[in-house]
Design an enzyme around this catalytic site. Sequence first.
Site, PDB file in Angstrom:
ATOM      1  N   HIS A  18       0.853  -1.187   0.000  1.00 25.49           N
ATOM      2  CA  HIS A  18       0.000   0.000   0.000  1.00 25.49           C
ATOM      3  C   HIS A  18       0.889   1.237   0.000  1.00 25.49           C
ATOM      4  O   HIS A  18       2.120   1.119  -0.059  1.00 25.49           O
ATOM      5  CB  HIS A  18      -0.982  -0.031   1.170  1.00 25.49           C
ATOM      6  CG  HIS A  18      -0.355  -0.113   2.527  1.00 25.49           C
ATOM      7  ND1 HIS A  18       0.377   0.907   3.072  1.00 25.49           N
ATOM      8  CD2 HIS A  18      -0.332  -1.108   3.448  1.00 25.49           C
ATOM      9  CE1 HIS A  18       0.800   0.571   4.279  1.00 25.49           C
ATOM     10  NE2 HIS A  18       0.391  -0.666   4.516  1.00 25.49           N
ATOM     11  N   HIS A  21       4.113   1.417   2.248  1.00 23.48           N
ATOM     12  CA  HIS A  21       5.307   0.720   1.741  1.00 23.48           C
ATOM     13  C   HIS A  21       5.914   1.509   0.581  1.00 23.48           C
ATOM     14  O   HIS A  21       7.127   1.650   0.457  1.00 23.48           O
ATOM     15  CB  HIS A  21       4.956  -0.683   1.228  1.00 23.48           C
ATOM     16  CG  HIS A  21       4.210  -1.522   2.214  1.00 23.48           C
ATOM     17  ND1 HIS A  21       2.975  -2.046   1.951  1.00 23.48           N
ATOM     18  CD2 HIS A  21       4.530  -1.915   3.475  1.00 23.48           C
ATOM     19  CE1 HIS A  21       2.554  -2.727   3.003  1.00 23.48           C
ATOM     20  NE2 HIS A  21       3.479  -2.668   3.943  1.00 23.48           N
ATOM     21  N   CYS A 127       2.877 -10.000  19.714  1.00 20.81           N
ATOM     22  CA  CYS A 127       2.031  -9.431  18.660  1.00 20.81           C
ATOM     23  C   CYS A 127       2.529  -9.973  17.328  1.00 20.81           C
ATOM     24  O   CYS A 127       3.671  -9.710  16.933  1.00 20.81           O
ATOM     25  CB  CYS A 127       2.080  -7.908  18.646  1.00 20.81           C
ATOM     26  SG  CYS A 127       1.229  -7.246  17.189  1.00 20.81           S
ATOM     27  N   CYS A 130       3.512  -7.280  14.716  1.00 22.13           N
ATOM     28  CA  CYS A 130       4.858  -6.698  14.869  1.00 22.13           C
ATOM     29  C   CYS A 130       5.931  -7.775  14.864  1.00 22.13           C
ATOM     30  O   CYS A 130       7.107  -7.456  14.767  1.00 22.13           O
ATOM     31  CB  CYS A 130       4.984  -5.961  16.195  1.00 22.13           C
ATOM     32  SG  CYS A 130       3.914  -4.548  16.386  1.00 22.13           S
ATOM     33  N   CYS A 144      -1.898  -4.107  21.324  1.00 19.60           N
ATOM     34  CA  CYS A 144      -0.646  -3.655  20.725  1.00 19.60           C
ATOM     35  C   CYS A 144      -0.791  -2.194  20.310  1.00 19.60           C
ATOM     36  O   CYS A 144      -1.767  -1.842  19.646  1.00 19.60           O
ATOM     37  CB  CYS A 144      -0.329  -4.520  19.505  1.00 19.60           C
ATOM     38  SG  CYS A 144       0.861  -3.757  18.394  1.00 19.60           S
ATOM     39  N   HIS A 147      -0.939  -2.113  16.332  1.00 17.38           N
ATOM     40  CA  HIS A 147      -1.998  -2.798  15.584  1.00 17.38           C
ATOM     41  C   HIS A 147      -3.374  -2.734  16.236  1.00 17.38           C
ATOM     42  O   HIS A 147      -4.375  -3.063  15.609  1.00 17.38           O
ATOM     43  CB  HIS A 147      -1.598  -4.262  15.324  1.00 17.38           C
ATOM     44  CG  HIS A 147      -0.449  -4.365  14.378  1.00 17.38           C
ATOM     45  ND1 HIS A 147       0.857  -4.426  14.803  1.00 17.38           N
ATOM     46  CD2 HIS A 147      -0.413  -4.342  13.028  1.00 17.38           C
ATOM     47  CE1 HIS A 147       1.656  -4.470  13.747  1.00 17.38           C
ATOM     48  NE2 HIS A 147       0.913  -4.410  12.665  1.00 17.38           N
ATOM     49  N   LYS A 304      -2.576   4.772  11.831  1.00 19.45           N
ATOM     50  CA  LYS A 304      -1.579   4.313  10.882  1.00 19.45           C
ATOM     51  C   LYS A 304      -2.277   3.447   9.839  1.00 19.45           C
ATOM     52  O   LYS A 304      -3.103   2.614  10.172  1.00 19.45           O
ATOM     53  CB  LYS A 304      -0.528   3.476  11.599  1.00 19.45           C
ATOM     54  CG  LYS A 304       0.493   2.909  10.642  1.00 19.45           C
ATOM     55  CD  LYS A 304       1.483   1.999  11.341  1.00 19.45           C
ATOM     56  CE  LYS A 304       2.488   1.452  10.361  1.00 19.45           C
ATOM     57  NZ  LYS A 304       2.513   0.007  10.266  1.00 19.45           N
ATOM     58  N   LYS A 307      -2.605  -2.946   6.996  1.00 24.05           N
ATOM     59  CA  LYS A 307      -3.523  -3.987   6.567  1.00 24.05           C
ATOM     60  C   LYS A 307      -4.316  -4.520   7.769  1.00 24.05           C
ATOM     61  O   LYS A 307      -5.502  -4.781   7.677  1.00 24.05           O
ATOM     62  CB  LYS A 307      -2.747  -5.122   5.925  1.00 24.05           C
ATOM     63  CG  LYS A 307      -3.709  -6.176   5.456  1.00 24.05           C
ATOM     64  CD  LYS A 307      -3.043  -7.472   5.150  1.00 24.05           C
ATOM     65  CE  LYS A 307      -4.079  -8.533   4.987  1.00 24.05           C
ATOM     66  NZ  LYS A 307      -3.728  -9.732   5.717  1.00 24.05           N
TER      67      LYS A 307
HETATM   68  N1  MSP Z   1       9.346  -6.843   7.595  1.00 28.41           N
HETATM   69  C1  MSP Z   1       9.442  -5.731   8.466  1.00 28.41           C
HETATM   70  C2  MSP Z   1      10.712  -4.961   8.176  1.00 28.41           C
HETATM   71  C3  MSP Z   1      11.981  -5.729   8.289  1.00 28.41           C
HETATM   72  S1  MSP Z   1      13.365  -4.782   7.878  1.00 28.41           S
HETATM   73  C4  MSP Z   1      14.659  -5.681   8.310  1.00 28.41           C
HETATM   74  C5  MSP Z   1       8.222  -4.823   8.273  1.00 28.41           C
HETATM   75  N2  MSP Z   1       7.577  -4.946   7.133  1.00 28.41           N
HETATM   76  S2  MSP Z   1       6.231  -4.158   6.728  1.00 28.41           S
HETATM   77  O1  MSP Z   1       5.875  -4.662   5.444  1.00 28.41           O
HETATM   78  O2  MSP Z   1       5.272  -4.277   7.755  1.00 28.41           O
HETATM   79  O3  MSP Z   1       6.509  -2.650   6.643  1.00 28.41           O
HETATM   80  C6  MSP Z   1       7.736  -2.070   6.422  1.00 28.41           C
HETATM   81  C7  MSP Z   1       7.704  -0.605   6.284  1.00 28.41           C
HETATM   82  O4  MSP Z   1       6.630  -0.122   5.469  1.00 28.41           O
HETATM   83  C8  MSP Z   1       7.522   0.250   7.554  1.00 28.41           C
HETATM   84  O5  MSP Z   1       8.579   0.359   8.378  1.00 28.41           O
HETATM   85  C9  MSP Z   1       7.380   1.556   6.888  1.00 28.41           C
HETATM   86  O6  MSP Z   1       8.627   1.923   6.385  1.00 28.41           O
HETATM   87  C10 MSP Z   1       6.424   1.210   5.759  1.00 28.41           C
HETATM   88  N3  MSP Z   1       5.061   1.438   6.178  1.00 28.41           N
HETATM   89  C11 MSP Z   1       4.077   0.499   6.391  1.00 28.41           C
HETATM   90  N4  MSP Z   1       2.934   1.170   6.733  1.00 28.41           N
HETATM   91  C12 MSP Z   1       3.160   2.498   6.740  1.00 28.41           C
HETATM   92  C13 MSP Z   1       2.373   3.641   6.850  1.00 28.41           C
HETATM   93  N5  MSP Z   1       1.091   3.601   7.121  1.00 28.41           N
HETATM   94  N6  MSP Z   1       2.969   4.853   6.646  1.00 28.41           N
HETATM   95  C14 MSP Z   1       4.269   4.964   6.276  1.00 28.41           C
HETATM   96  N7  MSP Z   1       5.035   3.908   6.147  1.00 28.41           N
HETATM   97  C15 MSP Z   1       4.580   2.684   6.572  1.00 28.41           C
HETATM   98  O7  MSP Z   1       7.941  -4.040   9.160  1.00 28.41           O
END
Ligand code: MSP
Length: 676
Positions: A18, A21, A127, A130, A144, A147, A304, A307
């Site tokens: 989304h 990411h 969690c 996380c 959490c 979440h 935030k 998903k």
């Molecule tokens: N797999 C772990 C990261 C491991 S790194 C060694 C993880 N993955 S994740 O898919 O959940 O999300 C990674 C990153 O996506 C977050 O840290 C952030 O950089 C970005 N984001 C996910 N949701 C977000 C928002 N709502 N807003 C901005 N960035 C966010 O965590």
Amino acid sequence: MARRYFTTPIYYVNDRPHIGHLYTTVIADALARFHRFQGDEVRFLTGTDEHGQKIEKVARAEGVDPIDVCNRHVGTFRALWKKFGITNDDFIRTSDVARHHPGVAEIVRRIDAAGDLEVRSHEGWYCVGCEAFYPEKDLVDGACPTHGYRPEWQSEENVFFRLDRYQDRLLDLYRTRPSFVFPPSRLNEVASFVASGLKPLSVSRTSVKWGIPFPGRPGHVVYVWLDALTNYISALGFGTQDDALYRATWPDPGPPAAKQAFHLVGKDILRFHAVYWPAFLMSAGLPLPTQVISHGWWERDGRKMSKSVGNVVRPDELVERFGVDALRWFLMAEMSFGQDASFSDEGFLSRYNADLANGLGNTLSRAVRMASDAFGGKTPGEACHDNEVKRAAETASAAWKEAFTAYRFQDAADAIRALVSAVDAYIAAHEPWKKVKTEGVTPALHRIHFNALEGLRVAATLISPIAPGTATEILRRLGVAKEASALTAADLTWGGLPLSSPLDAAPPLFPRADAKSWFGSGPPEEEKLPEGPKEKTVTEETKPAAPAVSAPVVTPSPVPAPAPDGGAKIGIDDFLKVDLRIGEVVAAEKVEKSKKLMKMTVRFGEEVRTIVGGIAVAYAPDQLVGKKFAFVHNLAPAKLMGIESNGMILAASLPGTGDPSLLTVDPAVPSGTKVK
Ligand code: MSP
């Protein structure tokens, strides 16, 4: 020339990407492009985090192997990065046994050799969102903090890493190298977390099978965060025979020098990167990265975007309508780096119109058309080397460079906007359209048009790390045959516009979007749904409290604020007449000749039905199949475009667009389960 290594977090593959990411990846890409432009040697890594309980759970619910879940989603990430012109040099998957596992085994071996591992029995709140244990005191109302749902109580015998032994060295790191975490406010948070006391950290799991076997501990897999963080060095060959890239790229010990590594992360995972990762590296006797750069969250409805919460904005629809660069520009220009920002369709549209349609696009169209008319489709034949646009370009270039270097992307975008406005004001002040009529094609007219077009050439150069496709297209229209990625700092020197060469007055770069056509009007008559689903809202008041472990979890998607209380109240008996059930979509296809309708085959326990829903504007069949949603089970049958529908899928109706947003359901809830 510095050697700079940029990384994004590796993304979990339990869902499609989304804009949260996308944001991290776009800023990493813009930084990589900016530094290549400056002449630095850049390496840029992204990838996917494929192990752990989160993926294992999804796979179990779907009755498939975890690797099948990973393989299904990893392609979506790769395709999205390709679509967005992301210039990563590499893509690492933690399930890649040959590339990634040796690095993890090696770091574990080194940590063990340092005497920092010990076995202890352990229990606590875990969690899965996380992939982390939480002490009771860090939970918010038992849930959490990220979440919003209650973690699971887990107990097992784990290998522990003596994180507590690194407390002083970490505090020392933050004190002697305060730039280790950016922005400084986040460094303070991290330092006070560490100063409040570190405990040994569990780094193996026995309840999880989908992971890297823990060296020397049969039955244990490596904790997913130790596994995942190591990607930053395993992708360089660390721990394998061929670690030349690791040696050439990863920083040397000591203060930041010629080789620098930058981890871009959201604030949600800062602790893992700024506390655990340096502690693992210290224990393993390996050099630290240069900096952890942490950004805020994209929120929707004050939460935030995630998903698990079910309030995500997917990039697909915005891109289809406005193009990749409009979204890249919005993400970089809208968020004040480090802080949270709220996503709204209205905000997106107004920035699109102001900055891109009316600003850059319109100024470009006017400037190119007027010059083209004056000089027979060509650029001016004479340059000009001292004028107000040149000065504006120099000011903008300096401000842009400084802003990019300090991660102030919003200011970098402002510098570009200021230059475009200066060009616009210059055209308005010099009125070349009048001059050509009164004075004819004079050398002065050549110079006026030169200044305007050259100002835009510099603006295109400045926009290249943010919106590379747009930069290339503007240059093409100005007669400069150069891809954005081939630009260098020398292209900022005033005077680069080719003289008397073909101009292309093509249609507007960013057609103005009016709110009405974007937000749309109601569906055509034959597609109107039976009353109910579009109006159904789940408000904070009716939201179920954080459920106990293993109770059905139905998370409401974001909904508009409830309308002022005008509707009739119903008693619980009336409500209980509605039979709400969890159903699993086993097949789905768009209804032919309908924009909105989706025909779904839905399983409720043993029973299978056909249900038609007005959700095709927002969902593709493959986003539905294999997933569970909430349905009205006892709705009288209705015919929609000739298909008999036996039930109704529940969706929130998003503010403005009225687009449906399906209620998300924990995949572990069996189909057929009643909801009340
Ligand atoms: N797999 C772990 C990261 C491991 S790194 C060694 C993880 N993955 S994740 O898919 O959940 O999300 C990674 C990153 O996506 C977050 O840290 C952030 O950089 C970005 N984001 C996910 N949701 C977000 C928002 N709502 N807003 C901005 N960035 C966010 O965590």
